[in-house]
Design a protein around this motif. Structure first.
Motif, PDB file in Angstrom:
ATOM      1  N   ARG A  52       8.636 -13.735 -54.520  1.00 13.91           N
ATOM      2  CA  ARG A  52       9.184 -12.491 -55.091  1.00 13.91           C
ATOM      3  C   ARG A  52       8.933 -11.312 -54.152  1.00 13.91           C
ATOM      4  O   ARG A  52       9.804 -10.460 -53.955  1.00 13.91           O
ATOM      5  CB  ARG A  52       8.575 -12.211 -56.462  1.00 13.91           C
ATOM      6  CG  ARG A  52       9.146 -13.046 -57.580  1.00 13.91           C
ATOM      7  CD  ARG A  52       8.782 -12.534 -58.967  1.00 13.91           C
ATOM      8  NE  ARG A  52       7.419 -12.066 -59.090  1.00 13.91           N
ATOM      9  CZ  ARG A  52       6.375 -12.813 -59.452  1.00 13.91           C
ATOM     10  NH1 ARG A  52       6.545 -14.094 -59.737  1.00 13.91           N
ATOM     11  NH2 ARG A  52       5.172 -12.293 -59.537  1.00 13.91           N
ATOM     12  N   TYR A  53       7.751 -11.268 -53.574  1.00 11.72           N
ATOM     13  CA  TYR A  53       7.396 -10.208 -52.628  1.00 11.72           C
ATOM     14  C   TYR A  53       8.369 -10.209 -51.440  1.00 11.72           C
ATOM     15  O   TYR A  53       8.912  -9.170 -51.069  1.00 11.72           O
ATOM     16  CB  TYR A  53       5.953 -10.408 -52.157  1.00 11.72           C
ATOM     17  CG  TYR A  53       5.581  -9.645 -50.920  1.00 11.72           C
ATOM     18  CD1 TYR A  53       5.185  -8.313 -50.994  1.00 11.72           C
ATOM     19  CD2 TYR A  53       5.631 -10.246 -49.663  1.00 11.72           C
ATOM     20  CE1 TYR A  53       4.849  -7.612 -49.838  1.00 11.72           C
ATOM     21  CE2 TYR A  53       5.295  -9.556 -48.519  1.00 11.72           C
ATOM     22  CZ  TYR A  53       4.902  -8.239 -48.616  1.00 11.72           C
ATOM     23  OH  TYR A  53       4.583  -7.541 -47.474  1.00 11.72           O
ATOM     24  N   LEU A  54       8.568 -11.391 -50.847  1.00 13.24           N
ATOM     25  CA  LEU A  54       9.468 -11.476 -49.695  1.00 13.24           C
ATOM     26  C   LEU A  54      10.897 -11.126 -50.081  1.00 13.24           C
ATOM     27  O   LEU A  54      11.571 -10.374 -49.369  1.00 13.24           O
ATOM     28  CB  LEU A  54       9.408 -12.881 -49.078  1.00 13.24           C
ATOM     29  CG  LEU A  54       8.088 -13.260 -48.404  1.00 13.24           C
ATOM     30  CD1 LEU A  54       8.089 -14.733 -48.006  1.00 13.24           C
ATOM     31  CD2 LEU A  54       7.800 -12.372 -47.212  1.00 13.24           C
ATOM     32  N   SER A  55      11.367 -11.638 -51.204  1.00 12.00           N
ATOM     33  CA  SER A  55      12.726 -11.317 -51.677  1.00 12.00           C
ATOM     34  C   SER A  55      12.887  -9.820 -51.876  1.00 12.00           C
ATOM     35  O   SER A  55      13.923  -9.246 -51.522  1.00 12.00           O
ATOM     36  CB  SER A  55      13.030 -12.046 -52.987  1.00 12.00           C
ATOM     37  OG  SER A  55      13.127 -13.426 -52.768  1.00 12.00           O
ATOM     38  N   GLY A  56      11.874  -9.195 -52.441  1.00 14.98           N
ATOM     39  CA  GLY A  56      11.918  -7.748 -52.671  1.00 14.98           C
ATOM     40  C   GLY A  56      11.966  -6.932 -51.393  1.00 14.98           C
ATOM     41  O   GLY A  56      12.335  -5.764 -51.413  1.00 14.98           O
ATOM     42  N   ARG A  57      11.583  -7.539 -50.279  1.00 21.48           N
ATOM     43  CA  ARG A  57      11.639  -6.867 -48.986  1.00 21.48           C
ATOM     44  C   ARG A  57      12.847  -7.298 -48.167  1.00 21.48           C
ATOM     45  O   ARG A  57      12.909  -7.075 -46.967  1.00 21.48           O
ATOM     46  CB  ARG A  57      10.347  -7.122 -48.218  1.00 21.48           C
ATOM     47  CG  ARG A  57       9.307  -6.114 -48.689  1.00 21.48           C
ATOM     48  CD  ARG A  57       7.923  -6.605 -48.673  1.00 21.48           C
ATOM     49  NE  ARG A  57       7.041  -5.643 -49.312  1.00 21.48           N
ATOM     50  CZ  ARG A  57       6.916  -5.482 -50.638  1.00 21.48           C
ATOM     51  NH1 ARG A  57       7.637  -6.188 -51.457  1.00 21.48           N
ATOM     52  NH2 ARG A  57       6.089  -4.603 -51.137  1.00 21.48           N
ATOM     53  N   LEU A  89      15.107 -19.566 -48.264  1.00 15.55           N
ATOM     54  CA  LEU A  89      15.932 -20.749 -48.032  1.00 15.55           C
ATOM     55  C   LEU A  89      15.344 -21.995 -48.682  1.00 15.55           C
ATOM     56  O   LEU A  89      16.085 -22.874 -49.119  1.00 15.55           O
ATOM     57  CB  LEU A  89      16.097 -21.010 -46.536  1.00 15.55           C
ATOM     58  CG  LEU A  89      16.766 -19.930 -45.696  1.00 15.55           C
ATOM     59  CD1 LEU A  89      16.826 -20.363 -44.241  1.00 15.55           C
ATOM     60  CD2 LEU A  89      18.152 -19.619 -46.228  1.00 15.55           C
ATOM     61  N   ASP A  90      14.028 -22.078 -48.712  1.00 23.16           N
ATOM     62  CA  ASP A  90      13.384 -23.289 -49.209  1.00 23.16           C
ATOM     63  C   ASP A  90      11.975 -22.949 -49.685  1.00 23.16           C
ATOM     64  O   ASP A  90      11.337 -22.024 -49.167  1.00 23.16           O
ATOM     65  CB  ASP A  90      13.284 -24.319 -48.073  1.00 23.16           C
ATOM     66  CG  ASP A  90      13.630 -25.726 -48.498  1.00 23.16           C
ATOM     67  OD1 ASP A  90      13.472 -26.043 -49.694  1.00 23.16           O
ATOM     68  OD2 ASP A  90      14.047 -26.510 -47.624  1.00 23.16           O
ATOM     69  N   ARG A  91      11.523 -23.722 -50.669  1.00 24.83           N
ATOM     70  CA  ARG A  91      10.148 -23.589 -51.164  1.00 24.83           C
ATOM     71  C   ARG A  91       9.576 -24.984 -51.351  1.00 24.83           C
ATOM     72  O   ARG A  91      10.261 -25.892 -51.796  1.00 24.83           O
ATOM     73  CB  ARG A  91      10.131 -22.839 -52.496  1.00 24.83           C
ATOM     74  CG  ARG A  91      10.515 -21.372 -52.297  1.00 24.83           C
ATOM     75  CD  ARG A  91      10.444 -20.564 -53.546  1.00 24.83           C
ATOM     76  NE  ARG A  91       9.143 -20.682 -54.183  1.00 24.83           N
ATOM     77  CZ  ARG A  91       8.878 -20.215 -55.389  1.00 24.83           C
ATOM     78  NH1 ARG A  91       9.820 -19.615 -56.083  1.00 24.83           N
ATOM     79  NH2 ARG A  91       7.681 -20.356 -55.915  1.00 24.83           N
ATOM     80  N   ASN A  92       8.315 -25.125 -50.980  1.00 23.28           N
ATOM     81  CA  ASN A  92       7.597 -26.392 -51.115  1.00 23.28           C
ATOM     82  C   ASN A  92       8.367 -27.549 -50.483  1.00 23.28           C
ATOM     83  O   ASN A  92       8.470 -28.627 -51.066  1.00 23.28           O
ATOM     84  CB  ASN A  92       7.277 -26.681 -52.580  1.00 23.28           C
ATOM     85  CG  ASN A  92       6.466 -25.563 -53.191  1.00 23.28           C
ATOM     86  OD1 ASN A  92       6.947 -24.854 -54.065  1.00 23.28           O
ATOM     87  ND2 ASN A  92       5.259 -25.370 -52.731  1.00 23.28           N
ATOM     88  N   TRP A  93       8.888 -27.308 -49.284  1.00 25.91           N
ATOM     89  CA  TRP A  93       9.627 -28.344 -48.571  1.00 25.91           C
ATOM     90  C   TRP A  93       8.637 -29.375 -48.022  1.00 25.91           C
ATOM     91  O   TRP A  93       7.641 -29.025 -47.388  1.00 25.91           O
ATOM     92  CB  TRP A  93      10.439 -27.731 -47.432  1.00 25.91           C
ATOM     93  CG  TRP A  93      11.265 -28.734 -46.693  1.00 25.91           C
ATOM     94  CD1 TRP A  93      12.454 -29.268 -47.079  1.00 25.91           C
ATOM     95  CD2 TRP A  93      10.942 -29.346 -45.436  1.00 25.91           C
ATOM     96  NE1 TRP A  93      12.896 -30.166 -46.138  1.00 25.91           N
ATOM     97  CE2 TRP A  93      11.982 -30.240 -45.128  1.00 25.91           C
ATOM     98  CE3 TRP A  93       9.872 -29.227 -44.555  1.00 25.91           C
ATOM     99  CZ2 TRP A  93      11.991 -30.998 -43.962  1.00 25.91           C
ATOM    100  CZ3 TRP A  93       9.864 -29.986 -43.405  1.00 25.91           C
ATOM    101  CH2 TRP A  93      10.928 -30.858 -43.113  1.00 25.91           C
ATOM    102  N   ARG A  94       8.924 -30.623 -48.300  1.00 28.10           N
ATOM    103  CA  ARG A  94       8.026 -31.706 -47.889  1.00 28.10           C
ATOM    104  C   ARG A  94       8.713 -32.649 -46.898  1.00 28.10           C
ATOM    105  O   ARG A  94       9.902 -32.907 -47.007  1.00 28.10           O
ATOM    106  CB  ARG A  94       7.592 -32.512 -49.106  1.00 28.10           C
ATOM    107  CG  ARG A  94       6.627 -31.792 -49.993  1.00 28.10           C
ATOM    108  CD  ARG A  94       6.223 -32.662 -51.180  1.00 28.10           C
ATOM    109  NE  ARG A  94       5.167 -32.052 -51.959  1.00 28.10           N
ATOM    110  CZ  ARG A  94       5.361 -31.199 -52.942  1.00 28.10           C
ATOM    111  NH1 ARG A  94       6.575 -30.828 -53.264  1.00 28.10           N
ATOM    112  NH2 ARG A  94       4.336 -30.689 -53.594  1.00 28.10           N
ATOM    113  N   CYS A  95       7.880 -33.172 -46.004  1.00 24.65           N
ATOM    114  CA  CYS A  95       8.289 -34.216 -45.081  1.00 24.65           C
ATOM    115  C   CYS A  95       7.053 -35.083 -44.848  1.00 24.65           C
ATOM    116  O   CYS A  95       5.971 -34.746 -45.349  1.00 24.65           O
ATOM    117  CB  CYS A  95       8.828 -33.617 -43.778  1.00 24.65           C
ATOM    118  SG  CYS A  95       7.585 -32.798 -42.767  1.00 24.65           S
ATOM    119  N   PRO A  96       7.167 -36.172 -44.109  1.00 26.81           N
ATOM    120  CA  PRO A  96       5.991 -37.031 -43.906  1.00 26.81           C
ATOM    121  C   PRO A  96       4.789 -36.309 -43.277  1.00 26.81           C
ATOM    122  O   PRO A  96       3.649 -36.693 -43.508  1.00 26.81           O
ATOM    123  CB  PRO A  96       6.507 -38.134 -42.982  1.00 26.81           C
ATOM    124  CG  PRO A  96       7.968 -38.207 -43.281  1.00 26.81           C
ATOM    125  CD  PRO A  96       8.384 -36.790 -43.570  1.00 26.81           C
TER     126      PRO A  96
END
Length: 120
Positions: free
Chosen positions: A17-22, A27-34
């Motif tokens: 929310r902080y980043l969006s407000g600025r 683009l992505d949240r909690n993106w996982r890979c190996p």
């Protein structure tokens, strides 16, 4: 462990929310890979930002940003490269930046937030 997980999720929500407000585009949240997980991937102008979020109830055992050491920064770079390989169209033409966001307080929605751009 569930309380710690809840605290971390609440901190990541506040950071997004902080980043969006600025003006950042998330683009992505909690993106996982190996290799691991990225908390937040966002765009700030022409920059692709990979943000690590650290949330603590207090700084009694050290400031949360102390956990983002050189080894963690190197791991974030590797994860960022994996994200870019998986999303070339979203990364094309953008410079990469690593950020860290620390939130300290019993309630992440109200705790002190510190945003550091360009983690070394």
């Amino acid at each position: 462990m569930a309380a710690k997980d809840d605290l971390g999720r609440a901190g990541e929500e506040r950071a997004a929310r902080y980043l969006s407000g600025r003006g950042y585009e998330i683009l992505d949240r909690n993106w996982r890979c190996p290799q691991g997980e990225i908390d937040i991937v966002a765009v700030d102008g022409r920059r692709l930002v990979v943000a690590e979020v650290k949330t603590r109830r207090s700084d009694r055992f050290g400031h949360p940003l102390e956990a983002v050491d050189r080894r963690k920064a190197q791991r974030l770079w590797r994860l960022a490269m994996a994200w870019i390989r998986a999303h070339p169209e979203q990364a094309r033409g953008r410079m990469l930046r690593l950020d860290a966001i620390a939130i300290v307080g019993d309630d992440p929605a109200m705790g002190a937030l510190e945003h550091v751009e360009v983690v070394p």
